[in-house]
Design an enzyme around this catalytic site. Structure first.
Site, PDB file in Angstrom:
ATOM      1  N   LYS A   1       0.556  -0.935   0.275  1.00  0.00           N
ATOM      2  CA  LYS A   1       0.250   0.041   0.146  1.00  0.00           C
ATOM      3  C   LYS A   1       1.073   1.293  -0.134  1.00  0.00           C
ATOM      4  CE  LYS A   1      -4.508  -2.482   1.342  1.00  0.00           C
ATOM      5  NZ  LYS A   1      -5.315  -2.029   2.608  1.00  0.00           N
TER       6      LYS A   1
ATOM      7  N   ARG B   1      -3.284 -10.267   4.630  1.00  0.00           N
ATOM      8  CA  ARG B   1      -4.094 -10.592   3.133  1.00  0.00           C
ATOM      9  C   ARG B   1      -3.055 -10.067   2.384  1.00  0.00           C
ATOM     10  NH1 ARG B   1      -5.821  -6.647  -0.571  1.00  0.00           N
ATOM     11  NH2 ARG B   1      -7.530  -7.629  -2.228  1.00  0.00           N
TER      12      ARG B   1
HETATM   13  N1  PMM Z   1      -7.818  -3.807   0.261  1.00  0.00           N
HETATM   14  C1  PMM Z   1      -6.739  -4.212  -0.681  1.00  0.00           C
HETATM   15  C2  PMM Z   1      -8.847  -4.816  -1.138  1.00  0.00           C
HETATM   16  N2  PMM Z   1      -8.991  -5.836  -0.376  1.00  0.00           N
HETATM   17  N3  PMM Z   1      -9.496  -6.280   2.394  1.00  0.00           N
HETATM   18  C3  PMM Z   1      -9.608  -6.282   3.292  1.00  0.00           C
HETATM   19  N4  PMM Z   1     -10.131  -7.664   3.718  1.00  0.00           N
HETATM   20  N5  PMM Z   1      -8.141  -5.509   3.553  1.00  0.00           N
HETATM   21  C4  PMM Z   1      -7.627  -4.407   2.891  1.00  0.00           C
HETATM   22  O1  PMM Z   1      -7.230  -4.136   3.266  1.00  0.00           O
HETATM   23  C5  PMM Z   1      -8.321  -4.739   1.713  1.00  0.00           C
HETATM   24  C6  PMM Z   1      -8.971  -5.606   0.788  1.00  0.00           C
HETATM   25  C7  PMM Z   1      -6.783  -3.100  -1.600  1.00  0.00           C
HETATM   26  O2  PMM Z   1      -5.444  -3.773  -2.367  1.00  0.00           O
HETATM   27  P1  PMM Z   1      -5.526  -4.496  -3.659  1.00  0.00           P
HETATM   28  O3  PMM Z   1      -5.910  -3.887  -4.173  1.00  0.00           O
HETATM   29  O4  PMM Z   1      -4.130  -5.081  -3.874  1.00  0.00           O
HETATM   30  O5  PMM Z   1      -6.297  -5.463  -3.497  1.00  0.00           O
END
Ligand code: PMM
Length: 295
Positions: free
Chosen positions: A234, A274
């Site tokens: 991030k 995650r």
């Molecule tokens: N961050 C993203 C997408 N989904 N779900 C949860 N539970 N927690 C998060 O911090 C989260 C998520 C954004 O990241 P990406 O674009 O790499 O999927």
């Protein structure tokens, strides 16, 4: 654990069996990110093809992922929304193929209709970045199907979420807002054992907010629910590691920093992380588990 992990039924059990020990599970779970989108900030456009998506999910399973988090809509700040039919069509066949291969799958969606189709295809966890706020029907889908539900802290859709990043005290406010979401879920008939909480790094949060939440993860663990932590690649990490001219570290070069945050999260007692880099995280988890065993 790289290379020695065989995906299979035990994987699914670890993820779908509720365990709400306040100090987290014996072995933190690794949720591998699989965005079937053209525009996610890290892996957007790489897995839009069915074969590529399934191959990447399988690879993450072989590397030690306990759960593959499949998403069909980007949640990056400023992202435009896609319609539910497009989102569903991107994910259902990929989910079915991964489940057929013995992998446990979560569906990263804020829409009840997409979640229902994903559960039908075999997903066992709903990862709802809106914590149930975006779609009033989500609680019913979760209650009716008995799947697990990640309630992430959220204040609004990606298009305007940075405007919403205002807090009196970010840790106290995020905890209180998550507890409201838990109450709403319980009132809708969702079993408390099915809930997982996530402070939602980067969602209506500045870099400073993300650091404060990361530093106080133990307070979220103390709420008594499993906690999921999503820091992977991030922008606050990119900003921390900016070069002398102030240019943020590119997304693809934030892996070591992500691993450091994951180990700190394990130490704080989270249920899972995650991440995009499953192999590296599995190695870090092995180090953390060996250290804990030697205490
Ligand atoms: N961050 C993203 C997408 N989904 N779900 C949860 N539970 N927690 C998060 O911090 C989260 C998520 C954004 O990241 P990406 O674009 O790499 O999927």
């Amino acid at each position: 654990m790289r290379g020695v992990h065989a995906p299979g039924a035990s994987n699914v059990d670890a993820v779908t069996t509720p365990h709400s020990a306040p100090d987290g599970p014996a072995r933190p779970q690794i949720m591998g990110v699989l965005n079937v989108t053209p525009d996610s900030f890290s892996d957007g456009g790489r897995y839009l093809d069915f074969g590529d998506a399934v191959a990447h999910g399988e690879q993450m399973g072989a590397e030690g992922a306990d759960l593959i988090d499949v998403g069909g809509e980007s949640t990056r700040p400023g992202a435009e929304r896609v319609d539910a039919a497009t989102e569903t069509s991107r994910v259902v066949d990929v989910i079915a193929a991964l489940v057929e291969r013995g992998l446990a799958v979560s569906i990263d969606t804020t829409r009840a209709a997409v979640a229902a189709a994903a559960i039908e295809a075999g997903a066992s966890v709903v990862n709802d970045v809106s914590g149930g706020l975006a779609d009033p029907d989500m609680a019913r889908v979760v209650a009716d199907t008995g799947v697990r539900w990640v309630l992430m802290h959220w204040r609004g859709h990606s298009s305007d979420m940075q405007r919403l990043a205002r807090y009196e005290s970010v840790v106290a406010d995020v905890k209180a807002e998550l507890e409201d979401r838990v109450e709403a879920a319980l009132d809708s008939g969702v079993d408390r054992e099915r809930l997982i909480l996530d402070p939602g790094l980067g969602f209506a949060k500045t870099a400073e907010h993300n650091w404060r939440l990361s530093a106080h993860l133990d307070e979220f663990v103390a709420l008594g629910y499993p906690v999921l932590f999503g820091s992977s690649r991030k922008s606050y990490l990119g900003r921390l590691l900016a070069d002398e001219s102030g240019k943020p570290r590119p997304v693809g070069q934030r892996e070591a920093a992500t691993l450091a945050t994951s180990v700190l999260a394990f130490e704080a007692g989270v249920w899972g992380v995650r991440v995009h880099d499953v192999a590296g995280t599995a190695d870090a988890r092995a180090v953390w588990l060996a250290t804990r065993a030697a205490r």
